[in-house]
Enzyme design. Structure first.
Site, PDB file in Angstrom:
ATOM      1  N   GLU A  28      65.934 -56.279   2.182  1.00 19.61           N
ATOM      2  CA  GLU A  28      66.151 -57.570   2.818  1.00 19.61           C
ATOM      3  C   GLU A  28      66.284 -57.467   4.335  1.00 19.61           C
ATOM      4  O   GLU A  28      66.412 -58.481   5.019  1.00 19.61           O
ATOM      5  CB  GLU A  28      67.382 -58.253   2.223  1.00 19.61           C
ATOM      6  CG  GLU A  28      67.174 -58.637   0.763  1.00 19.61           C
ATOM      7  CD  GLU A  28      68.352 -59.376   0.168  1.00 19.61           C
ATOM      8  OE1 GLU A  28      69.424 -59.424   0.812  1.00 19.61           O
ATOM      9  OE2 GLU A  28      68.208 -59.905  -0.949  1.00 19.61           O
ATOM     10  N   TYR A  72      69.573 -52.835  -8.530  1.00 20.21           N
ATOM     11  CA  TYR A  72      69.647 -54.069  -7.761  1.00 20.21           C
ATOM     12  C   TYR A  72      70.378 -53.818  -6.447  1.00 20.21           C
ATOM     13  O   TYR A  72      71.457 -53.228  -6.428  1.00 20.21           O
ATOM     14  CB  TYR A  72      70.386 -55.151  -8.563  1.00 20.21           C
ATOM     15  CG  TYR A  72      70.600 -56.426  -7.791  1.00 20.21           C
ATOM     16  CD1 TYR A  72      69.555 -57.322  -7.604  1.00 20.21           C
ATOM     17  CD2 TYR A  72      71.831 -56.722  -7.215  1.00 20.21           C
ATOM     18  CE1 TYR A  72      69.727 -58.486  -6.873  1.00 20.21           C
ATOM     19  CE2 TYR A  72      72.024 -57.874  -6.482  1.00 20.21           C
ATOM     20  CZ  TYR A  72      70.973 -58.761  -6.310  1.00 20.21           C
ATOM     21  OH  TYR A  72      71.159 -59.903  -5.584  1.00 20.21           O
ATOM     22  N   HIS A  75      60.261 -54.993 -15.280  1.00 24.09           N
ATOM     23  CA  HIS A  75      61.073 -54.157 -16.160  1.00 24.09           C
ATOM     24  C   HIS A  75      61.315 -54.822 -17.513  1.00 24.09           C
ATOM     25  O   HIS A  75      61.854 -54.201 -18.426  1.00 24.09           O
ATOM     26  CB  HIS A  75      62.416 -53.831 -15.514  1.00 24.09           C
ATOM     27  CG  HIS A  75      63.315 -55.017 -15.366  1.00 24.09           C
ATOM     28  ND1 HIS A  75      63.154 -55.959 -14.373  1.00 24.09           N
ATOM     29  CD2 HIS A  75      64.394 -55.418 -16.090  1.00 24.09           C
ATOM     30  CE1 HIS A  75      64.084 -56.880 -14.487  1.00 24.09           C
ATOM     31  NE2 HIS A  75      64.857 -56.581 -15.518  1.00 24.09           N
ATOM     32  N   LYS A 122      62.420 -68.324  -9.758  1.00 19.56           N
ATOM     33  CA  LYS A 122      61.830 -67.438 -10.720  1.00 19.56           C
ATOM     34  C   LYS A 122      61.696 -68.114 -12.060  1.00 19.56           C
ATOM     35  O   LYS A 122      62.373 -69.100 -12.326  1.00 19.56           O
ATOM     36  CB  LYS A 122      62.597 -66.135 -10.829  1.00 19.56           C
ATOM     37  CG  LYS A 122      63.952 -66.163 -11.469  1.00 19.56           C
ATOM     38  CD  LYS A 122      64.529 -64.746 -11.439  1.00 19.56           C
ATOM     39  CE  LYS A 122      65.885 -64.667 -12.030  1.00 19.56           C
ATOM     40  NZ  LYS A 122      66.407 -63.274 -11.979  1.00 19.56           N
ATOM     41  N   LYS A 147      63.735 -47.435 -16.161  1.00 22.29           N
ATOM     42  CA  LYS A 147      64.679 -47.830 -17.215  1.00 22.29           C
ATOM     43  C   LYS A 147      64.025 -48.659 -18.321  1.00 22.29           C
ATOM     44  O   LYS A 147      64.640 -48.874 -19.369  1.00 22.29           O
ATOM     45  CB  LYS A 147      65.823 -48.665 -16.615  1.00 22.29           C
ATOM     46  CG  LYS A 147      66.639 -47.988 -15.551  1.00 22.29           C
ATOM     47  CD  LYS A 147      67.893 -48.789 -15.189  1.00 22.29           C
ATOM     48  CE  LYS A 147      67.603 -50.218 -14.789  1.00 22.29           C
ATOM     49  NZ  LYS A 147      66.837 -50.304 -13.513  1.00 22.29           N
ATOM     50  N   ARG A 163      76.620 -55.044   5.395  1.00 20.54           N
ATOM     51  CA  ARG A 163      75.564 -54.411   4.587  1.00 20.54           C
ATOM     52  C   ARG A 163      74.912 -53.237   5.307  1.00 20.54           C
ATOM     53  O   ARG A 163      74.443 -52.296   4.656  1.00 20.54           O
ATOM     54  CB  ARG A 163      74.488 -55.438   4.233  1.00 20.54           C
ATOM     55  CG  ARG A 163      74.954 -56.542   3.303  1.00 20.54           C
ATOM     56  CD  ARG A 163      73.795 -57.441   2.945  1.00 20.54           C
ATOM     57  NE  ARG A 163      74.144 -58.384   1.882  1.00 20.54           N
ATOM     58  CZ  ARG A 163      73.253 -58.999   1.123  1.00 20.54           C
ATOM     59  NH1 ARG A 163      71.976 -58.763   1.280  1.00 20.54           N
ATOM     60  NH2 ARG A 163      73.646 -59.851   0.193  1.00 20.54           N
TER      61      ARG A 163
END
Length: 326
Positions: free
Chosen positions: A240, A102, A45, A278, A72, A171
């Site tokens: 996840e 996210y 992105h 990252k 986006k 979650r």
């Protein structure tokens, strides 16, 4: 200092020149690699430069690459990525793009959109690996296929995870709402979810994976996989738990994903990881430069075909000035 032509992404592309100037390797480096094509899903992105550097590091003509660009993302960014992809017959943009949130279901759906496209491809890829735009490879393409074809991992998925820890169970036990493109929030104590379908044990892990083609086909055909996907729509960060939970229906899981600090380049190189996450080209760019040079040097050392001079990365090339969106 030599600078690349900033006009590459401003209009129609001179693809042959771009491939040469950007040092893409345009032929298989060994028969072993040609006979074991890989598929890659890359979700991006931002940071066009970082994406180009990642793509050229993992690019091989026998592989196939699905690029998911977030809805986006700025229009000029999307246009630049589309023009770049148009220069390679085995690089394409996902047919359906998501406005990714996210920890939202949209993140999982982005990968699945690419998977569906990849299954329709004429390339008979063996395994699929997912990446984001801030990842960078540690292993060469040859090392990747040897690793995944080794006795330990042949025909086995890599989906790291464990039984869902108690502190993570909210979650998947509570209903969540995705504010598209913004955030994911719990609906509160009065909105508990039903138990998982088919009495599945929920596992929790990373969203990164290496999956066999047979497993990906199973994801789209199995009623268990479809029911778990539907059940996961109002969970937090379903990517996840989805892959690792399904893998426990069919197989086993391994490995953790390497998360590093820029000061840890020597440690990263010594580890037996496939990718590191990252990197950002604007933060400690010298770390990425160093790793990129090290990786390309290794790739060329392992090549079993004559090396073309354009495959070598020119230290003096200022990539940043060449890859300007707009």
């Amino acid at each position: 200092m030599e600078c690349l032509n900033i006009g590459y992404f401003d209009g129609p592309m001179n693809c042959c020149r771009m491939q040469t100037d950007f040092h893409f390797i345009m032929e298989p480096l060994s028969r072993e690699e040609a006979d074991y094509p890989l598929a890659f899903i890359i979700t991006i992105h931002k940071e066009l430069e970082m994406f180009v550097r990642l793509l050229r590091a993992i690019y091989a003509p026998q592989n196939i690459y699905c690029i998911h660009v977030d809805v986006k993302a700025p229009e000029n960014y999307k246009t630049s990525v589309r023009r770049l992809a148009g220069c390679f017959p085995n690089v394409f943009l996902a047919s359906v793009s998501e406005r990714v949130t996210y920890a939202g279901f949209s993140r999982l759906k982005a990968d699945m959109n690419c998977m569906e496209d990849l299954l329709k491809s004429a390339v008979k890829w063996k395994k699929v690996i997912n990446l984001c735009g801030q990842d960078f490879p540690i292993k060469s393409n040859l090392e990747l296929i040897r690793y995944m074809q080794g006795a330990e991992w042949r025909d086995i998925n890599m989906t790291p995870g464990v039984k869902q820890p108690e502190y993570m169970q909210h979650r998947t036990q509570m209903q969540h709402m995705e504010v598209i493109g913004d955030y994911v929030a719990s609906k509160g104590q009065g909105h508990r979810k039903d138990p998982p379908p088919h009495n599945l044990q929920i596992y929790f892990g990373t969203a990164y994976y290496s999956l066999t083609r047979a497993f990906v086909e199973y994801v789209f055909k199995s009623s268990v996989a479809k029911d778990l996907l539907e059940w996961s729509k109002d969970t937090y960060s379903p990517d996840e738990h989805y892959w690792v939970t399904l893998n426990h229906v069919k197989g086993r899981y391994v490995r953790d994903i390497c998360i590093y600090g820029t000061e840890d380049i020597p440690w990263i190189i010594e580890k037996n990881s496939m990718f590191a996450n990252k990197f950002e080209s604007t933060v400690a760019p010298e770390a990425l430069d160093c790793l990129e040079q090290w990786h390309r040097h290794k790739v060329l050392q392992q090549a079993m075909v004559p090396i073309q001079s354009t495959w070598q990365l020119a230290m003096e090339v200022n990539i940043s000035s060449a890859i300007t969106v707009g």
